[in-house]
Design an enzyme around this catalytic site. Structure first.
Site, PDB file in Angstrom:
ATOM      1  N   SER A  54       0.687  -1.342  -0.075  1.00 26.58           N
ATOM      2  CA  SER A  54       0.117   0.039   0.032  1.00 26.58           C
ATOM      3  C   SER A  54       0.831   1.317  -0.147  1.00 26.58           C
ATOM      4  CB  SER A  54      -1.069  -0.025   1.169  1.00 26.58           C
ATOM      5  OG  SER A  54      -0.126  -0.035   2.392  1.00 26.58           O
ATOM      6  N   LYS A 126       0.978   4.542   7.051  1.00 30.11           N
ATOM      7  CA  LYS A 126       0.146   5.244   5.880  1.00 30.11           C
ATOM      8  C   LYS A 126       0.938   6.761   5.961  1.00 30.11           C
ATOM      9  CE  LYS A 126      -2.774   1.846   5.097  1.00 30.11           C
ATOM     10  NZ  LYS A 126      -2.860   1.074   3.802  1.00 30.11           N
TER      11      LYS A 126
END
Length: 243
Positions: A54, A126
């Site tokens: 990701s 993230k």
């Protein structure tokens, strides 16, 4: 009649104070090393294993990064662009409410200590897009995210969702999945996304392709759940670099 035989001297080790003998022992030094190592991991820095794609191309699957746990102490807060590690709550897929079996818990403990395995029941990495009180929406005419009215320059984004002005944007039918409804980030919360935007189950994934406000579709990284800021890639050696 006094004996001419002198009393035997004690070995040098027995002449040392008890506390010196204890602290000088291998077992004590080994235990002390574990304690210091544990304190460093708990309060200063720790390794983290990147489990998914990701965050490509910034981070690759299997990278080990060093997380600075002191980055946000003393009133400091995450800023747009920071890469953070945080413990996801139940709003995220695979939340932390279910108990783990002892074997999985032991493996996660090894991961916590070494960085060569999972680092928590549901720990994610993230990039911060916006913080408390900031307003986020998407998109500009050329498909960029907007934070507090200003477009973001996100050169790190890899394989974003499709966006074609006039044919697949926020005013067409269907709407581009890059489009997001406007939202103001709640108190003590952060909107976080993956750099591999189209392959990231991040804070905005359930809001994509919507144009009307929907507070229930967002997921947040909360201040108290942020472990720290990722600052350097430790492993593999050929990928050593700062973040």
């Amino acid at each position: 009649m006094a004996s001419d035989t002198a009393a035997p001297e004690r070995p040098p080790e027995q002449n040392r104070p008890l506390w010196r003998r204890i602290t000088g022992s291998f077992l004590f030094q080994l235990c002390a090393a574990f304690v210091v190592f544990g304190l460093v991991l708990s309060f200063v820095a720790k390794p983290y294993w990147v489990p998914s794609g990701s965050m490509e191309q910034t981070l690759q699957v299997g990278d080990r990064v060093l997380v600075n746990r002191l980055a946000y102490v003393g009133g400091a807060t995450p800023h747009t662009g920071d890469i953070v590690v945080f413990d996801a709550d139940d709003a995220w897929d695979g939340g932390t409410s279910a108990p783990e079996n002892p074997l999985k818990a032991a493996l996660r403990w090894v991961g916590e200590v070494t960085g060569f395995g999972p680092s928590g029941p549901h720990t994610l990495i993230k990039r911060v897009i916006a913080g408390p009180g900031q307003t986020v929406r998407c998109c500009t005419a050329d498909g960029r995210l907007i934070v507090d009215g200003k477009p973001l320059d996100e050169s790190y984004v890899f394989q974003d969702f499709p966006f074609q002005p006039g044919s697949l944007d926020c005013a067409t039918t269907p709407v581009s999945p890059r489009c997001l409804p406007e939202v103001t980030v709640p108190k003590d919360s952060y909107l976080v996304m993956g750099d591999h935007r189209s392959n990231s189950s991040d804070g905005a994934i359930r809001c994509r392709g919507r144009t009307t406000p929907d507070a229930g579709c967002w997921r947040w990284a909360h201040s108290e759940d942020i472990v720290g800021k990722a600052v350097v890639i430790l492993w593999p050696v050929n990928r050593w670099s700062g973040l």
